[in-house]
Design an enzyme around this catalytic site. Structure first.
Site, PDB file in Angstrom:
ATOM      1  N   ARG A 351       1.371   2.633   1.210  1.00  0.00           N
ATOM      2  CA  ARG A 351       1.621   2.235  -0.281  1.00  0.00           C
ATOM      3  C   ARG A 351       0.907   3.541  -1.091  1.00  0.00           C
ATOM      4  O   ARG A 351       0.110   3.877  -0.922  1.00  0.00           O
ATOM      5  CB  ARG A 351       0.715   0.939  -0.535  1.00  0.00           C
ATOM      6  CG  ARG A 351       1.164  -0.157   0.046  1.00  0.00           C
ATOM      7  CD  ARG A 351       2.502  -0.733  -0.312  1.00  0.00           C
ATOM      8  NE  ARG A 351       2.773  -2.040   0.261  1.00  0.00           N
ATOM      9  CZ  ARG A 351       2.388  -3.282   0.345  1.00  0.00           C
ATOM     10  NH1 ARG A 351       1.637  -3.436  -0.704  1.00  0.00           N
ATOM     11  NH2 ARG A 351       3.016  -4.366   0.885  1.00  0.00           N
ATOM     12  N   GLU A 353       0.330   3.830  -4.193  1.00  0.00           N
ATOM     13  CA  GLU A 353      -0.101   3.572  -5.340  1.00  0.00           C
ATOM     14  C   GLU A 353      -1.422   4.306  -5.809  1.00  0.00           C
ATOM     15  O   GLU A 353      -2.279   4.328  -4.785  1.00  0.00           O
ATOM     16  CB  GLU A 353      -0.689   2.083  -5.335  1.00  0.00           C
ATOM     17  CG  GLU A 353       0.529   0.961  -4.662  1.00  0.00           C
ATOM     18  CD  GLU A 353       0.176  -0.294  -4.512  1.00  0.00           C
ATOM     19  OE1 GLU A 353      -0.846  -0.790  -4.572  1.00  0.00           O
ATOM     20  OE2 GLU A 353       1.204  -0.988  -4.382  1.00  0.00           O
ATOM     21  N   ARG A 359     -10.732  -1.923  -3.058  1.00  0.00           N
ATOM     22  CA  ARG A 359     -10.053  -2.802  -2.234  1.00  0.00           C
ATOM     23  C   ARG A 359      -8.572  -2.128  -1.724  1.00  0.00           C
ATOM     24  O   ARG A 359      -7.729  -3.165  -1.399  1.00  0.00           O
ATOM     25  CB  ARG A 359      -9.951  -4.247  -2.673  1.00  0.00           C
ATOM     26  CG  ARG A 359      -9.268  -4.416  -4.000  1.00  0.00           C
ATOM     27  CD  ARG A 359      -9.159  -5.721  -4.421  1.00  0.00           C
ATOM     28  NE  ARG A 359      -8.028  -5.977  -5.338  1.00  0.00           N
ATOM     29  CZ  ARG A 359      -7.544  -7.330  -5.755  1.00  0.00           C
ATOM     30  NH1 ARG A 359      -7.754  -8.398  -5.125  1.00  0.00           N
ATOM     31  NH2 ARG A 359      -6.779  -7.407  -6.830  1.00  0.00           N
ATOM     32  N   HIS A 360      -8.322  -1.071  -2.343  1.00  0.00           N
ATOM     33  CA  HIS A 360      -6.951  -0.542  -2.060  1.00  0.00           C
ATOM     34  C   HIS A 360      -7.106   0.701  -1.034  1.00  0.00           C
ATOM     35  O   HIS A 360      -7.803   1.543  -1.026  1.00  0.00           O
ATOM     36  CB  HIS A 360      -6.405  -0.203  -3.293  1.00  0.00           C
ATOM     37  CG  HIS A 360      -5.767  -1.465  -4.012  1.00  0.00           C
ATOM     38  ND1 HIS A 360      -6.569  -1.815  -5.207  1.00  0.00           N
ATOM     39  CD2 HIS A 360      -4.561  -2.035  -3.950  1.00  0.00           C
ATOM     40  CE1 HIS A 360      -5.791  -2.791  -5.520  1.00  0.00           C
ATOM     41  NE2 HIS A 360      -4.614  -2.814  -5.076  1.00  0.00           N
ATOM     42  N   GLU A 512      -7.251 -11.970  -3.032  1.00  0.00           N
ATOM     43  CA  GLU A 512      -6.010 -12.395  -2.457  1.00  0.00           C
ATOM     44  C   GLU A 512      -5.649 -11.829  -1.212  1.00  0.00           C
ATOM     45  O   GLU A 512      -6.102 -10.241  -1.194  1.00  0.00           O
ATOM     46  CB  GLU A 512      -4.712 -12.142  -3.364  1.00  0.00           C
ATOM     47  CG  GLU A 512      -3.316 -12.262  -2.755  1.00  0.00           C
ATOM     48  CD  GLU A 512      -2.682 -10.953  -2.542  1.00  0.00           C
ATOM     49  OE1 GLU A 512      -2.314 -10.902  -1.692  1.00  0.00           O
ATOM     50  OE2 GLU A 512      -2.736 -10.179  -3.556  1.00  0.00           O
ATOM     51  N   SER A 515       0.406 -12.496   0.383  1.00  0.00           N
ATOM     52  CA  SER A 515       1.638 -13.171  -0.144  1.00  0.00           C
ATOM     53  C   SER A 515       2.773 -13.550   0.587  1.00  0.00           C
ATOM     54  O   SER A 515       2.977 -12.735   1.357  1.00  0.00           O
ATOM     55  CB  SER A 515       2.004 -12.076  -1.361  1.00  0.00           C
ATOM     56  OG  SER A 515       1.080 -12.031  -2.447  1.00  0.00           O
ATOM     57  N   ARG A 570      -8.403  -5.769   4.757  1.00  0.00           N
ATOM     58  CA  ARG A 570      -8.974  -6.704   3.549  1.00  0.00           C
ATOM     59  C   ARG A 570      -9.741  -7.783   4.212  1.00  0.00           C
ATOM     60  O   ARG A 570     -10.426  -8.404   3.644  1.00  0.00           O
ATOM     61  CB  ARG A 570      -7.792  -6.788   2.566  1.00  0.00           C
ATOM     62  CG  ARG A 570      -8.362  -7.537   1.175  1.00  0.00           C
ATOM     63  CD  ARG A 570      -7.447  -7.653   0.243  1.00  0.00           C
ATOM     64  NE  ARG A 570      -6.992  -6.410  -0.149  1.00  0.00           N
ATOM     65  CZ  ARG A 570      -6.189  -6.433  -1.340  1.00  0.00           C
ATOM     66  NH1 ARG A 570      -5.531  -7.287  -1.968  1.00  0.00           N
ATOM     67  NH2 ARG A 570      -5.767  -5.128  -1.829  1.00  0.00           N
TER      68      ARG A 570
END
Length: 596
Positions: A351, A353, A359-360, A512, A515, A570
């Site tokens: 990712r 991002e 948490r990333h 979360e 998903s 996570r």
């Protein structure tokens, strides 16, 4: 022609320095004696040239003996006697040292570089297995020197192997190890690797994991020496970071990550990585038992998995390419279109991002599964619940020792979960937030939950239902990907912003972790959703032509199906309630870190 006084002065200075150096280095006695004889010869030469010279040998006047007789024979001066005595002492020390080395060659020393030249019949015992049943037995162990203290005739070592520590004691004297071995042990640097032969003895050592035994050392050999200057001490990195005692040193996260191989040696980190390793094994073994097939999807893609710009782009033989954000499209194709019906994948996810949060990560390990359904997506939720309960229960029961070690450095409350996992709808979640004081301006009824509101909801659920794990479904359709199946009760019957979907998120400790959804398996409806999400009315999705290989797969008939994916790091972070996801990645990758 003989040497001049000036030349002799220089030679004497050189010879004197040589004698001092040999004595300091405890050279063999014969070398010291030869150097002393050379020095004396030079002094005799300068005495002959200038008896009054400071370097000349001064002889004291001898008292005449009565009755008078023949002149007495020459005797050494006091200085010469002192030098001879020192030479004898040095010779004796050198002999003793050589004798000690020869006597200790079989019980201590350095093995040299292991180049697989020989094999012995030694049977090695892991430190974790050195326990009370072995008292009285002789064992060979290998470990790192966690700590060492030598004084007098005793040396105390703490040996460490992965998560486990063990005290070893060497005692010199009658029936013990050679005295020279105590000095040798005291000079071993921390983190060096040693082999030890010892007798297991009963003891009480609270500071070690193997607290009911210790080793009575017989032999010790250094296998690999560590440099004395470590980036930080393992003892400092093993302290409770939330409650350090006054004067204690702790180690910051950046320092740890910059020297990750040293940081990972701490017992707590060893335990974290063992818990981390267990999760994908439990994930795979449970799904194997449910007739799933393990697969591997490509990580080099012609387009992004789900649309958007957060992909790592690269050149692929002159064509544009990116690293996979998810195995999403391929696991659907394999499940619904290629007739595998139930698949799972454990693999890397990328990712791009620019998120520098706790948490990333830019690269993590994904745990994904997809399955055909017969009637309802609750079939997927039932399996999700059983899968995670299996993981949580096994970690709690079989990894209790590791969890205890982790809690000593990173204290946490045990993870709570229900035998039948809690399910609530998105609307019910919003209502719980309203009851907790979160109003419409802070959380819209059809807006995705913010990180803050997720945490609030998690706290409310924990207080009301007594669980850290729950599932929330029926999310608004407008905030879900194009492949999400719409909710039959609202799709086309209410305004688009209020339409729901057959989707769900899964939460641990108010965050979360997954998903998922029932996917669209009908080709016509799938294309409608692709065009809608990519168009102006949508919320962003891939261009239809960029995923043609995926959408075409559904032309030939596809099973109804659903699934989801979680990030391994996570899950472990939240199960252990750690403060930063980087602590559960061996070598984390985030926007600011590409090494080590």
């Amino acid at each position: 022609m003989g040497a001049s006084v000036a030349e002799l002065e220089a030679s004497i200075a050189t010879a004197g320095g040589k004698v001092k150096e040999l004595k300091t280095n405890k050279a063999p006695a014969d070398e010291i004696k030869a150097a002393v004889d050379e020095l004396l010869a030079l002094k005799k030469e300068i005495t002959a040239l200038d008896p009054a010279h400071p370097q000349a040998i001064q002889e004291k006047k001898k008292k005449e003996k009565k009755p008078a007789g023949a002149a007495p024979a020459n005797k050494p001066s006091k200085k010469e006697l002192r030098m001879q005595e020192r030479a004898k002492k040095a010779q004796a020390e050198a002999a003793d040292s050589k004798k000690a080395e020869e006597a200790g060659a079989d019980v201590f020393g350095e093995t040299g570089v292991c180049m697989s030249a020989t094999m012995t019949a030694r049977r090695w015992t892991p430190i974790r297995d050195v326990a009370a049943p072995l008292v009285g037995s002789t064992v060979w162990v290998r470990g790192r020197v966690h700590a060492i203290r030598a004084k007098g005739n005793l040396a105390f070592l703490v040996l460490r192997q992965s998560c486990f520590t063990l005290q070893a004691v060497a005692a010199a004297g009658d029936g013990g190890v050679p005295k020279a071995m105590i000095g040798f042990l005291g000079k071993i640097s921390s983190e060096s690797i040693v082999d030890v032969e010892a007798t297991v003895a009963a003891a009480s050592v609270a500071a070690c994991s193997q607290g009911d035994v210790e080793l009575a050392v017989k032999k010790c050999f250094v296998v690999s020496k560590a440099v004395p200057d470590l980036p930080f001490q393992i003892v400092d990195a093993s302290r409770n970071e939330n409650d350090p005692k006054e004067g204690e040193v702790t180690v910051g996260l950046d320092t740890r990550l910059n020297h990750r191989v040293v940081d990972l040696r701490t017992p707590a980190n060893q335990a974290i990585m063992r818990v981390r390793a267990a999760v994908p094994l439990l994930f795979a073994s449970y799904l194997d038992s449910q007739n799933f097939v393990g697969v591997n999807s490509p990580k080099l893609l012609a387009g992004s998995s789900e649309g958007g710009s957060s992909v790592f782009k690269l050149s692929y033989f002159g064509r544009d390419c990116c690293l996979a954000q998810s195995p999403q499209l391929y696991k659907q194709m394999l499940t619904a279109c290629a007739d595998f019906e139930r698949v799972y994948e454990i693999g890397p996810v990328f990712r791009a991002e620019d998120s520098n949060t706790r948490r990333h990560l830019c690269e993590f390990t994904g745990l994904d599964f997809e399955m055909a359904i017969y009637e309802h997506y609750y079939e997927v939720l039932d399996l999700f619940g059983k899968l995670f309960n299996h993981i949580f229960r096994t970690l709690t029961e079989k990894y209790a020792a590791e969890l205890e070690q982790i809690s000593q450095v990173y204290p946490f409350e045990p993870f709570q979960f229900l035998e039948k996992p809690l399910r609530i709808s998105f609307a019910e979640g919003i209502q719980l937030l309203r009851e907790a004081g979160v109003d419409e301006t802070q959380q819209g009824a059809f807006d995705d939950l913010s990180t803050v509101n997720e945490k609030i909801l998690g706290d409310v659920v924990k207080q009301k239902f007594g669980t850290d794990f729950f599932i929330m479904d029926k999310y608004p359709l407008s905030i879900r990907p194009f492949y999400t199946m719409p909710d039959p009760e609202t799709f086309g019957k209410v305004p688009p912003a209020e339409q729901l979907s057959n989707s769900y998120d899964i939460f641990m400790r108010g965050q979360e972790i997954c998903s998922g959804a029932q996917r669209v398996h009908d080709y016509k409806l799938l294309m409608e959703r692709v065009h809608h999400c990519h168009g102006d009315a949508g919320h962003g999705g891939p261009a239809p032509e960029s995923i043609k290989g995926y959408t075409d797969s559904f032309k030939y008939g596809a099973f109804p199906h659903g699934g989801g994916g979680v990030g391994l790091e996570r899950v472990v972070m939240l199960f252990l309630d750690l403060t930063n996801i980087r602590k559960v990645s061996c070598f984390p990758r985030d926007p600011g870190r590409l090494t080590p």
